[in-house]
Design an enzyme around this catalytic site. Sequence first.
Site, mmCIF file in Angstrom:
data_model
loop_
_atom_site.group_PDB
_atom_site.id
_atom_site.type_symbol
_atom_site.label_atom_id
_atom_site.label_comp_id
_atom_site.label_asym_id
_atom_site.label_seq_id
_atom_site.Cartn_x
_atom_site.Cartn_y
_atom_site.Cartn_z
ATOM 1 N N SER A 79 31.627 2.267 52.005
ATOM 2 C CA SER A 79 31.182 3.913 51.331
ATOM 3 C C SER A 79 32.470 4.427 50.850
ATOM 4 O O SER A 79 33.024 4.138 49.682
ATOM 5 C CB SER A 79 30.556 4.402 52.659
ATOM 6 O OG SER A 79 29.980 5.360 52.200
ATOM 7 N N ASP A 224 23.771 2.070 52.046
ATOM 8 C CA ASP A 224 24.980 2.351 52.104
ATOM 9 C C ASP A 224 25.418 1.228 53.476
ATOM 10 O O ASP A 224 24.811 1.027 54.583
ATOM 11 C CB ASP A 224 25.353 3.949 52.987
ATOM 12 C CG ASP A 224 26.578 4.338 53.034
ATOM 13 O OD1 ASP A 224 27.483 3.423 53.851
ATOM 14 O OD2 ASP A 224 27.036 5.243 52.790
#
Length: 748
Positions: A79, A224
Amino acid sequence: MPLREWIVLVALALTMATMPPALAVPADSIAAARPEGSTKRPRICLVLSGGGARGAAHVGVIKVLEEYRVPVDCIAGTSMGALVGAAYATGTSTAEMDTILNTISTELLFKEDPPRQERSMRRKEDDYGILFTPEVGLDNGQVKFGKGVVTGVQLETVLRRLSKAKGHYRFDALPIPYRAVATDLVTGKAVVFNQGELANVMRASMSVPGAVAPAEFDGMILVDGMLTSNLPIQTAREEMGADIVIAVNVGTPLLTREQLSGIFGVTGQMLSILTEQNVQASLATLQPQDILISPDLGDFSTGDFDHLEQIAPIGEAAARQVADRLARLSLPAAEYAALRQGQTIAVAPDLRPVDEIRFENLKRVNPKTAQAAMDTRPGEQIEQDTLDSDMRRIYGTGDFEHVNYRFIEEPGKRILAVDAVEKSWGPNYLRFGLGLSSDFSGDAFFNILGSYRKTWINDRGAEWRTDVQLGHTSGLYTEFYQPFSATSRFFIAPHAAIERRTADLYRDDDRVASYEMTSMLGGVDVGSQFSRYGEFRIGAVGGRLKPQLDTGPESLSPGESRIIQGAWRARLKLDQLDSVHFPRSGWRAGAGIFDSTGALGADDEYTKWDADGNGAFSFGNHTLNLAFKAGDKIGSNPLPRYDQFQWGGFLTGSGYSTGQLLGEQLQFGRLMYYHRILEGSIFEGAYTGFSLEASRIGNPLVPGNSEDWLRSAAIFIAADSPLGPVYLGYGRAEDGNDSFYFYLGRPF
């Protein structure tokens, strides 16, 4: 990880992407540029976690690593860490990263459409109504929604600029070997990328569930990486051969009992628990030689973007707490300089022309129509900015949920493959709108609107739109828009409308009558779109109008029970404003003719023209907006009273009641100034300003009403909102008429 975590990712990308490379060389020279001796010492890998705004601390840590000349031989990130890691792995220096804190802009992320000037005229027209909700899909009675608040189109644009290695690469061939982690939404397992196009890979690692639409790779639906491996220590050790791991954990601690208030707190805690569990599992694998850096970020949250300059130094401070251990990994100055010189080499972009532009897997949208929206052409040198704009423009047509591209090398042919994913909730869409207004003296109006749009009814791009509105003006409006071909700018558009509205009649300041006007009209237009600039239509319209006295003396009754209408009409619209609500640059103009003739069955023969326009000019946060409107009859036949110009109200003759001025001729000019007092993120911000106006109504319907120029002024405060623009203002005319106003929706 909250919605705003990845906002900072975009800003980081923009900053690092705009920095000039130290040197541009072919990709195959990267590996050869590394010092031979770099493999004779322990292999050190930097592991960077996700953390949103807290991830600014990564920049501070990297600065200290360079200060102590700690070599970084590989990077693994998730991320936020995937973005910072990709920047560093592809040659971004710490000096370049220093500018990050001044470049945060939510607009980069949320405003995925192309600049308004580049959108088609049909989509621009939507801005002039009161629609405000996102569109939802309708399919066989089922309601469908998009997969995220945003699609990631703008995010990918910035990430492509960030990646100094363009195209598809094995990540071991980058200046610093690199890995990024995402999560397979179907299997729930971590996906570690060791090759691919960096922009696509980073986007997959950053696709916050519910906020950014998932990315799709090789049949996988990816979100994610925080859900499975927010601190990918195992990846660095097992896949990259790290002897020593320097792990930087900037994740958000779990909320306390007192902080668990409301649905958003509970939902956020669920994600935090998943993240914290895998972080703890990763920390358990640390070995004695590894170094853990955990900046004490206190109350700074993942969405705390107003204090980034305070967060970065906390990363530096945390790294200095382990300075003695970092010093043991230090290289001699000359050796470290040689290492960093090789790691800051940038890859020369491949700008060779393509032989073909190919759209794959389109089921509804005609690829010829999609390609017509592009400025990039086969046989011409690729320009990165133009190609990125093309992707946003294709997305801005409203037909796609995601747009990306890649280059394919086939024997004797280079192909630009555009991966345009059609909306899974299309092709039929529903939106709603709301408009409110009040002058705080008895006049309060509201309108609610539902709009249903069917697209791609045939392969030429036919569209059928129907609007239903209830309130001060109620009606049903429908139009079938049919282009002549998939790439033609010419179209034919049959249309019909049923409408009921209220019209007031004033003598000076007194309302003397109100009328209910009911009309039924139908017709057909033919016209042409001027690319992104405007539209011209000409056609015929016919129907009937029924005016009825609602309140007032019987002597003011219209008399006619039904008026037959039939006319030729033409209208030109040009629109290059950057915004309809609060334009800061650009211009708009329009002109029309309405020729009512007995040849089409009209009871009244007359010809009417009108024209209007406005332009905006800004200097800093200050904007001047100039506007005009004019209209009159053509010829000797007077305009009938039901089709005269009605004027007055907030910013259109401020101080007067809405529609107080009525006559055969209209002349109006306005100078408006507004100052942006609050910059927007998703929306356009807040403004305060004033308006100077002059109106003239010639040959007024009510004898005795003034034909002189009527000067007025207004002051206001306004803001963009999820429901549309909101205005609170006060207007006063030179003759003493004044009023306070509230508007939700466009007042002019």
